[in-house]
Design an enzyme around this catalytic site. Structure first.
Site, PDB file in Angstrom:
ATOM      1  N   HIS B 155      36.557  49.700  31.144  1.00  5.87           N
ATOM      2  CA  HIS B 155      35.966  50.118  29.863  1.00  5.87           C
ATOM      3  C   HIS B 155      35.778  51.638  29.833  1.00  5.87           C
ATOM      4  O   HIS B 155      35.434  52.242  30.851  1.00  5.87           O
ATOM      5  CB  HIS B 155      34.620  49.410  29.645  1.00  5.87           C
ATOM      6  N   HIS B 211      29.507  43.320  33.957  1.00  7.44           N
ATOM      7  CA  HIS B 211      29.645  44.783  34.078  1.00  7.44           C
ATOM      8  C   HIS B 211      28.275  45.364  34.352  1.00  7.44           C
ATOM      9  O   HIS B 211      27.762  46.197  33.590  1.00  7.44           O
ATOM     10  CB  HIS B 211      30.257  45.363  32.801  1.00  7.44           C
ATOM     11  N   ASN B 235      33.776  39.953  39.531  1.00  7.98           N
ATOM     12  CA  ASN B 235      34.348  41.212  39.071  1.00  7.98           C
ATOM     13  C   ASN B 235      33.335  41.989  38.251  1.00  7.98           C
ATOM     14  O   ASN B 235      32.644  41.435  37.406  1.00  7.98           O
ATOM     15  CB  ASN B 235      35.602  40.947  38.227  1.00  7.98           C
ATOM     16  N   ALA B 236      33.255  43.309  38.489  1.00 12.66           N
ATOM     17  CA  ALA B 236      32.361  44.209  37.748  1.00 12.66           C
ATOM     18  C   ALA B 236      30.899  43.839  37.928  1.00 12.66           C
ATOM     19  O   ALA B 236      30.117  43.869  36.979  1.00 12.66           O
ATOM     20  CB  ALA B 236      32.740  44.261  36.274  1.00 12.66           C
ATOM     21  N   GLY B 270      45.039  34.413  40.334  1.00 11.86           N
ATOM     22  CA  GLY B 270      45.508  34.668  41.689  1.00 11.86           C
ATOM     23  C   GLY B 270      45.321  36.119  42.097  1.00 11.86           C
ATOM     24  O   GLY B 270      45.655  36.498  43.204  1.00 11.86           O
ATOM     25  N   ASP B 294      40.960  36.379  30.097  1.00 12.25           N
ATOM     26  CA  ASP B 294      40.722  37.818  29.988  1.00 12.25           C
ATOM     27  C   ASP B 294      42.066  38.504  29.698  1.00 12.25           C
ATOM     28  O   ASP B 294      42.343  39.608  30.186  1.00 12.25           O
ATOM     29  CB  ASP B 294      40.095  38.377  31.266  1.00 12.25           C
ATOM     30  N   LEU B 328      41.541  47.050  38.160  1.00 10.09           N
ATOM     31  CA  LEU B 328      42.048  45.916  37.387  1.00 10.09           C
ATOM     32  C   LEU B 328      41.560  46.015  35.948  1.00 10.09           C
ATOM     33  O   LEU B 328      40.433  46.443  35.691  1.00 10.09           O
ATOM     34  CB  LEU B 328      41.534  44.595  37.973  1.00 10.09           C
ATOM     35  N   GLY B 330      41.789  43.433  32.848  1.00 15.14           N
ATOM     36  CA  GLY B 330      42.250  42.226  32.178  1.00 15.14           C
ATOM     37  C   GLY B 330      43.387  41.590  32.961  1.00 15.14           C
ATOM     38  O   GLY B 330      43.693  41.970  34.089  1.00 15.14           O
TER      39      GLY B 330
END
Lengths: 310, 409
Positions: B155, B211, B235-236, B270, B294, B328, B330
């Site tokens: 972002h 996030h 993630n995030a 994956g 995503d 990364l 999305g």
């Protein structure tokens, strides 16, 4: 020529007027189920049902006929048997159980039979245990059987207490379709379907009577019917009522050692209202289909006799 | 056979020779559909004395509820965070294309963007039913801009915002309108987040944590105020630590209000999550796992450069990074690919994999009474799949809206 006027059904029954009791013993449950299903299948096919000429079947519930139903479904799926021109009448239904309850006999018949075959829903009759007027429902049911021209083949089972449908020990052998209170034995036997909770088991049911099933086509009745038809043709009121809730053929399925004592009481002892299936000793065309285990309480002599014949 | 139905004259279709996902199991039952809803055949038989008008042989397919994707940023060259002139046709294109991935309902997702983008784009999206035109739109997922700088991921930093001045009013001013908004992702450690979460929850909007550098207590507090989702778990966010599990700890927290369940999104392409981590999460809290794609604009297109809102991303196979970095951004995996990969990585049953993409997102959004299952009276949004979970046909409201081309093209 009079035969033609009266109709083929009467001709058929004339052929079967000889009274015959059969005890057919198969080795195990699967073979007994298959024999019974083949018998039903053959009777329907030989009858050649068609538009306006339906084959009527009386049907049971419970664990005993499950194998038979599976086989009938198999014959239907193979394309050998169609239920398009078959009418069915179930023997009984619990009172007060919602129709879509998994243990209602409506659910049983839908899941184990109707949903797999091509029967017209208008021709599948089951007593409504939630009808506002239960006796009226029973009377209407008898009328429906009458309007269908009676039952060509009544398939039944037997309770461990020897009951046929919910005609519990002590039921009148002349009874018609009515409301019955269930015996303790039956409630205990059914508890396993209601999570073992006795308070959840229905205590009442609607059931065809012993008398309803015992109505048989015999020589006397045949003559009465001839007279009725003749009187209608001629336009004379002879005052003779034609009773058409007749049952042409009865087939009782009995499998398993836990039914052995009931079978013994049903066929080796006398006709007795404590063991209501025994009433069929007086029906002219009855077949008892069983497996070896169900014969465990019979005399060796009885078994050998019927095996010889079979 | 005469079909005289007393309730409706609409045609009744009976799908036979199939295995349907019902009550968490694949059952050998027929599926009956009338007027866009799943029909109860027993009721039809006994109450209406009705029967099927059409019988379709499904050749032993699996029939599962349509997939619901609650986090999809675009695809096929369309970016939902870009206020273009042909935005409407873009969203229509994506909703039509994802039918072939088995998605029958989705939440178009907007990443952190300048306020002007929200003001321009949001009025152009409306909640609508799916059909031959495409998958249904359940509402928008707004991922950002009220997120943590440290965990911004892909972002754009210059668009991040806080709501410490005016709390909910700030949020409303930023977005312009919340009419079609279904989910908002925010970082709960931000000041006044509790008020915002309560206000959003009151309006029926699902609040998701993501996030963020929140610790477990902050996350639990957010849940107590109404948060029910975690955006792409692992993630995030802070990694799991045995003395402070962070947001990940919500999976086994004992401070979740009674009767509530915390759901968590997982991108099982994956790449975003190591299979071992996927298995840990699933084993800890199997009923909360929600598969999301995503997906970004590059999904469905050839590898190369594409946009993701204000950023440029580079696609190489299944990997998507901010151009020139290893961050990364999305994914380009399709929903059915995610379902297959998930089933393989977890080694779970087909039923579990299918439910993670249908039942669980429906439960998250509180719509499981009409979507996400094949229960009687539910919307007839379903898929026909083969045993390897490849989608053969997609149905919305009982109508076939996509079918695998038999020639294999």
């Amino acid at each position: 020529m009079l035969m033609q006027v009266i109709g083929f059904k009467f001709v058929l029954s004339y052929k079967f007027l000889t009274a015959i009791m059969r005890l057919v013993i198969l080795e195990d449950y699967d073979q007994a189920s298959e024999w019974a299903a083949k018998y039903i299948c053959n009777r329907i096919i030989q009858f050649k049902p068609s538009q306006g000429r339906y084959f009527t079947l009386g049907l049971p519930t419970g664990s005993t006929p499950l194998g038979c139903y599976k086989k009938l479904i198999e014959y239907h799926k193979n394309g050998d048997l169609s239920f398009k021109y078959v009418k069915t009448f179930n023997m009984d239904e619990y009172v007060g159980l919602p129709r879509n309850h998994p243990e209602s006999y409506h659910s049983y018949m839908w899941n184990n039979f109707f949903k797999h075959i091509d029967i017209d829903p208008n021709n599948a009759h089951i007593l409504d245990g939630n009808a506002p007027d239960l006796q009226a429902e029973c009377d209407a049911f008898e009328k429906k059987i009458e309007e269908a021209g009676g039952i060509d083949l009544f398939v039944g089972g037997i309770g461990p207490d020897g009951h046929i449908a919910f005609n519990e020990p002590g039921s009148s052998l002349s009874s018609r379709t009515r409301l019955k209170t269930l015996a303790m034995d039956t409630i205990l036997a059914n508890a396993k379907y209601f999570d073992g909770d006795l308070s959840k088991v229905p205590t009442m049911a609607l059931t065809v009577g012993v008398g309803t099933v015992m109505d048989a086509r015999e020589v006397r009745t045949y003559l009465v019917l001839v007279a009725c038809v003749f009187s209608r043709l001629v336009g004379v009121d002879t005052g003779i009522e034609s009773k058409e809730t007749f049952v042409l053929q009865v087939m009782i399925l009995i499998t398993g050692a836990h039914k052995a004592f009931a079978l013994y009481k049903a066929i080796e002892e006398g006709v007795n209202h404590m063991w209501t299936v025994s009433a069929f000793q007086q029906h002219p065309r009855t077949i008892f289909v069983c497996d070896e285990d169900a014969t465990l309480e019979l005399r060796v002599k009885t078994v050998k006799y019927f095996k010889g014949e079979h | 056979m005469p079909s005289n139905k007393s309730v409706s004259d609409a045609p009744i279709v009976q799908f036979t020779n199939c295995r349907i996902l019902r009550d968490h199991q694949l059952q050998r039952e027929d599926l009956w559909v009338r007027e866009g809803k799943i029909l109860n055949p027993e009721k039809l038989f006994f109450d209406e004395k009705g029967s099927a008008d059409v019988q379709l042989d499904c050749k032993d397919s699996i029939i599962a509820p349509g997939f619901i994707d609650v986090q999809i940023n675009g695809g096929f060259g369309v970016d939902f965070s870009l206020a273009t002139d042909d935005f409407k046709s873009g969203i229509d294109l994506v909703s039509q294309k994802i039918l072939s991935h088995g998605v029958t309902s989705f939440c178009p997702t907007l990443v952190t963007s300048p306020s002007s983008v929200y003001h321009q784009v949001l009025p152009q999206i409306s909640v609508r039913n799916g059909g031959t035109h495409g998958a249904g739109i359940l509402g928008v997922h707004l991922e950002g801009p009220f997120i943590s700088k440290e965990k911004k991921g892909a972002h754009p930093e210059h668009c991040l915002r806080t709501f410490e001045a005016g709390a909910f009013q700030d949020l409303l001013a930023t977005y312009g309108s919340l009419d079609c908004v279904q989910i908002v992702t925010l970082a709960p450690e931000m000041r006044r987040s509790s008020e915002v979460i309560r206000e959003l929850t009151k309006r029926g909007i699902c609040v998701s944590l993501g996030h963020s550098v929140a610790n477990l207590s902050q996350a639990e507090e957010a849940v107590q105020h109404g948060a029910t989702f975690i955006t792409h778990l692992f993630n995030a966010m802070l990694p799991f630590h045995h003395r402070d599990p962070g947001i990940v700890g919500l999976l086994t927290s004992d401070r979740i209000p009674a009767g509530r369940r915390v759901f968590y999104g997982m991108i099982s392409d994956g790449i975003h999550t190591n299979p071992a981590a996927l298995r840990i999460a699933h084993r800890a809290h199997p009923k909360g796992l929600v598969l999301v794609t995503d997906a970004i604009a590059g999904m469905g297109l050839a590898p190369g450069r594409h946009t993701l809102g204000q950023q440029v991303v580079e696609i190489d196979g299944l990997n998507t990074y901010i151009a020139g970095t290893k961050t990364l951004s999305g994914s380009v995996a399709t929903m059915d690919t995610c379902v297959r990969h998930f089933q393989e990585a977890i080694g779970c049953s087909v039923e579990t994999a299918l439910e993670a993409a249908s039942l669980h997102p429906a439960q998250l959004l509180g719509i499981e009474h009409k979507k996400g299952t094949l229960n009687y009276d539910s919307d007839a949004d379903f898929l026909m799949l083969n045993d390897s979970l490849y989608v053969q046909a997609t149905y919305i409201a009982g109508e076939e809206v996509w079918r695998q081309d038999v020639s294999g093209m």
